[in-house]
Design a protein around this motif. Structure first.
Motif, PDB file in Angstrom:
ATOM      1  N   ASP A  41      26.570 -29.391  62.409  1.00  0.00           N
ATOM      2  CA  ASP A  41      25.748 -30.503  62.902  1.00  0.00           C
ATOM      3  C   ASP A  41      26.582 -31.663  63.448  1.00  0.00           C
ATOM      4  N   ASN A  56      12.280 -22.604  66.756  1.00  0.00           N
ATOM      5  CA  ASN A  56      11.585 -23.886  66.594  1.00  0.00           C
ATOM      6  C   ASN A  56      11.860 -24.734  67.829  1.00  0.00           C
ATOM      7  N   THR A  57      11.250 -24.347  68.928  1.00  0.00           N
ATOM      8  CA  THR A  57      11.569 -24.952  70.221  1.00  0.00           C
ATOM      9  C   THR A  57      11.013 -26.361  70.400  1.00  0.00           C
ATOM     10  N   LYS A 104      17.515 -19.757  63.491  1.00  0.00           N
ATOM     11  CA  LYS A 104      18.355 -20.871  63.946  1.00  0.00           C
ATOM     12  C   LYS A 104      19.817 -20.444  64.034  1.00  0.00           C
ATOM     13  N   ILE A 140      12.748 -18.607  61.891  1.00  0.00           N
ATOM     14  CA  ILE A 140      13.225 -19.612  62.849  1.00  0.00           C
ATOM     15  C   ILE A 140      14.401 -19.080  63.667  1.00  0.00           C
ATOM     16  N   LEU A 152      22.638 -15.908  63.352  1.00  0.00           N
ATOM     17  CA  LEU A 152      21.356 -16.594  63.289  1.00  0.00           C
ATOM     18  C   LEU A 152      20.848 -16.562  61.856  1.00  0.00           C
ATOM     19  N   SER A 153      19.995 -17.524  61.501  1.00  0.00           N
ATOM     20  CA  SER A 153      19.423 -17.562  60.167  1.00  0.00           C
ATOM     21  C   SER A 153      18.541 -16.336  59.945  1.00  0.00           C
ATOM     22  N   SER A 156      11.503 -28.801  68.163  1.00  0.00           N
ATOM     23  CA  SER A 156      12.263 -29.755  67.367  1.00  0.00           C
ATOM     24  C   SER A 156      13.259 -30.540  68.206  1.00  0.00           C
ATOM     25  N   CYS A 168      19.636 -25.001  70.127  1.00  0.00           N
ATOM     26  CA  CYS A 168      20.071 -25.238  68.751  1.00  0.00           C
ATOM     27  C   CYS A 168      18.950 -25.021  67.737  1.00  0.00           C
ATOM     28  N   GLY A 169      17.711 -25.151  68.165  1.00  0.00           N
ATOM     29  CA  GLY A 169      16.586 -25.044  67.242  1.00  0.00           C
ATOM     30  C   GLY A 169      16.113 -23.636  66.987  1.00  0.00           C
ATOM     31  N   GLY A 170      16.705 -22.638  67.643  1.00  0.00           N
ATOM     32  CA  GLY A 170      16.221 -21.273  67.496  1.00  0.00           C
ATOM     33  C   GLY A 170      14.793 -21.163  67.994  1.00  0.00           C
TER      34      GLY A 170
END
Length: 331
Positions: free
Chosen positions: A280, A301-302, A275, A273, A268-269, A304, A297-299
């Motif tokens: 991609d 950031n749900t 992510k 986030i 994960l990042s 997005s 996929c957005g981590g």
């Protein structure tokens, strides 16, 4: 132990879309879902209306016909159920995945997937687990009382009760308006200084007008401080306010099960986030032959990703697995 070309973890709309594409590609596959079919949608409020139009929720070129421009939760449940049954998707429900282990057999990568009921082997795995399973907690005294819920179902239960709704986005606004219209005395507790800007355009002026006229009380720039069986303390800019309370509907949002991704080795990042790492173009993670699809996929950031802009993940993944340009469901 059963062996498949592909195991799909998650039986929501995107997991079903992946199953449809696997079916078209001629792969052996199984969809594993820890709850009921499209479990996240099932847990949406009973009277919820989607922001998207029905055509944007379609999967596998199966038409979604709605009575209105914006489909309801019940229509969506009916649609995805009919898709699963009519297309004879291979789904195992109420079977949660607990562990994934990798073993190299000659030149092939084989994964063993252990569930609450069985074990499977597959060359490829798609994780499409969404984000609706783990609510954000308020971490305040009394949050574990039976009167507190992080999932709102329908309004009649709250008639003639003193209800506190925590939050300012779609779920909170729906809960506040619906319970008030069924006779509840509603108070909203909102961390920001206004109603969320992502609230559905037909609901935002409604809630703002109800607050303005005093029908629904709202404390802005405020947080819940403590919950007791018959009262609740609210930390406001002017200090603690204590009000009578029967039920708390905490619409504080939800988060994906990122610990599961960490557990199996997906990186994960390093920022807030979190992510997940994936390509991609192919949706493949840092683990070979393991792919991500949908909101996961957005981590954190749900907001997005959602159904209409992540349906394409199914096509991208199956093209990577088969090495062919396959059926494209007009996503």
């Amino acid at each position: 132990m059963q062996h498949y070309d592909l195991v799909i973890i998650g039986g929501g709309p995107i997991g079903l879309a992946c199953g449809l594409e696997a079916q078209i590609a001629g792969l052996s596959y199984v969809i594993l879902e820890k709850g009921c079919l499209v479990n996240s949608l099932y847990n949406y409020p009973a009277n919820m209306t989607f922001f998207s139009t029905s055509d944007r929720l379609e999967i596998g070129d199966v038409p979604f016909v709605s009575n209105n421009a914006k489909p309801t939760r019940s229509e969506a449940l009916e649609y995805y159920r009919r898709v699963a049954i009519h297309r004879k998707l291979h789904i195992k429900l109420f079977e949660g995945v607990e562990q994934i282990d990798k073993s190299d057999e000659k030149e092939d990568i084989i994964y063993t997937i252990k569930t609450t009921k069985s074990e499977y082997q597959a060359q490829h795995i798609i994780i499409a687990t969404g984000f609706y399973d783990i609510p954000y907690l308020m971490n305040v005294p009394g949050e574990d009382l039976p009167k507190v819920t992080h999932y709102y179902e329908e309004p009649h239960f709250y008639a003639l009760q003193n209800v506190v709704v925590v939050g300012a986005n779609n779920s909170a606004v729906d809960a506040a308006l619906e319970t008030w219209r069924k006779g509840a005395s509603v108070t909203m507790v909102i961390r920001q200084d206004e109603i969320g800007n992502r609230v559905k355009y037909w609901a935002k002026p409604d809630i703002e007008n109800r607050i303005k006229e005093g029908s629904i009380k709202a404390y802005f720039n405020s947080e819940v401080a403590s919950i007791r069986p018959h009262e609740i303390d609210i930390q406001t800019p002017e200090g603690i306010v204590t009000i009578e309370n029967d039920y708390v509907i905490a619409m504080t949002g939800y988060q994906p099960n990122l610990d599961f991704l960490r557990k199996i080795g997906i990186t994960l990042s390093n920022d807030e986030i979190l992510k997940p790492t994936y390509n991609d173009d192919t949706q493949e993670t840092n683990l070979p032959n393991i792919y991500l699809a949908g909101v996961i996929c957005g981590g954190m950031n749900t907001h997005s990703l959602f159904i209409e802009n992540s349906r394409i993940h199914a096509t991208k993944i199956l093209q990577k697995i088969t090495g062919k340009v396959i059926h494209n469901a007009n996503y």
